[in-house]
Design a protein around this motif. Sequence first.
Motif: not given
Length: 478
Positions: A156-168, A200-202, A262-264, A301-303
């Motif tokens: 899973g992933c909790d990041n909610m990058c604006a373009f990404c469907v993975v968290p859904f 992992g996604q992140n 990795s996530h920057p 929304n990459r943070g």
Amino acid sequence: MQKKVYIESYGCQMNVSDSEVVASILAKDGYTAVKSAEEADLVLLNTCSIREKAEYTVMQRINEMNSLKARNKGLKVGVLGCMAERMREDLLEKKKVVDLVVGPDAYRTLPDLLEKVGTGQKAVNVLLSREETYGEIVPVRLDTNGVTAFVTIMRGCDNMCAFCVVPFTRGRERSRDPQSIVDECRDLVAKGYKEVTLLGQNVDSYKWRPTPSASDAGADSTRSVDPSGRPANDTTGATDFADLLELVALACPTLRIRYSTSHPKDMTDKVLVVMAKYANICKYIHLPVQSGSSAVLKRMNRGYDRAWYLDRMASIRRHMPDCSISTDIIAGFCGETEEEHQETLSLMNEVGYDMAFMFKYSERPKTLAARKYPDDVPEEVKGRRLAEIIEAQKLSSAKRMASYVGQDHEVLIEGVSKRSAENMFGRNSQNSIVIVARDLGGLELRPGMFVHARITSSTAGSLQGEVTGIVDEAFASA
Ligand code: SAM
Ligand code: SF4
């Protein structure tokens, strides 16, 4: 009678890894994995939703199942993975050929669902979970070269990058018990594997906190990891990604270790210190930037912003001057101006990536971008920008690869080169492909061997090397 399953994986490495968990669950239910849909009683398509094109490819494949079913009346067809959650109604109602739809957190229910399918009904379970990690399941390796394997460390992933469907499609982030990860890696070593990629996604937000029951497991002298997963000197009670990397590096000193992704915004210097410390952790980081423009990164929304990303780059180079870096880039995200696109090209030039995965932005339903921003960069502009990004990367890859010429690299041989049976291919620590002669003065190189190779020439995609010796003891210099 033996039941036969054929599993086809689409999309990312996590799906390949999930298919191996599915094969393991089905093996307990009497299924053997086979290598083609034509031989199977059950075909499972493990699907990807990341871009519209990925879904289109799977839809075409589902249509092909109609003719297979016409030839094999008993055949059952199932859809697994990201498209299951997103498109269950469409799949069950419009694609009559589909018997079974199962989401990424519901694979343990496959045997029950298949029983229902056996009675002529359709079956579906797309429930997402906050706990499921398939932690204790020992995957059945599919399509394996016997040398390299994937090990999933979180889901899973909790990041909610604006373009990404993975968290859904894959739900909330959860980390797997470190003891089960170490056990799986040890099992791979015992089976002769030489390299593992932790997935992992992140991965940088990996965090395992022992539950009371895990701590209650008591002292067990056969376990090198504290039952709680905690390194001995940890006082917070949690294992983070740097701790996990170190645990695996120490528990499996002859195993090469890679990881992705990795996530920057979360990549810490602590991880870099551990990477630099252990010779069996590969000097390679996949760090997706997505865009070189701080304004676009904000909309995504990459943070992090451009300066933060470049600071992470500098830190990687400080800790490991020989580390290679790859990335993901999206061309034509919502509202991207020509100047913002130029910023991506200039960042690529500044970083000098070894390799990149490059995509045109594809709007995905439910995402923040789909709800908030119009997909307003015209298709031909997206195409032209992507072509420019690809061209810039070709130059960068060629430059990076040429810089390795003359160096000595440790190469893990993976198989016979696709171009010529007289050559073998493998990878160096930096994850570049290295081609070497199969014959070494009468000795034939085999998959799984570590060799020393002097790099003699390069292209943008691979290196050519001359083997100077077999590595007696991998990572002796650790
Ligand atoms: N979790 C990883 C990360 O954050 O870097 C990547 C996950 S995603 C499976 C792999 C890549 O697909 C992303 O890094 C991004 O470049 C690309 N991607 C995701 N959604 C996309 C979209 N809607 N359109 C185009 N590319 C997309
Ligand atoms: Fe998607 Fe962002 Fe999570 Fe990666 S970190 S899976 S891009 S939401």
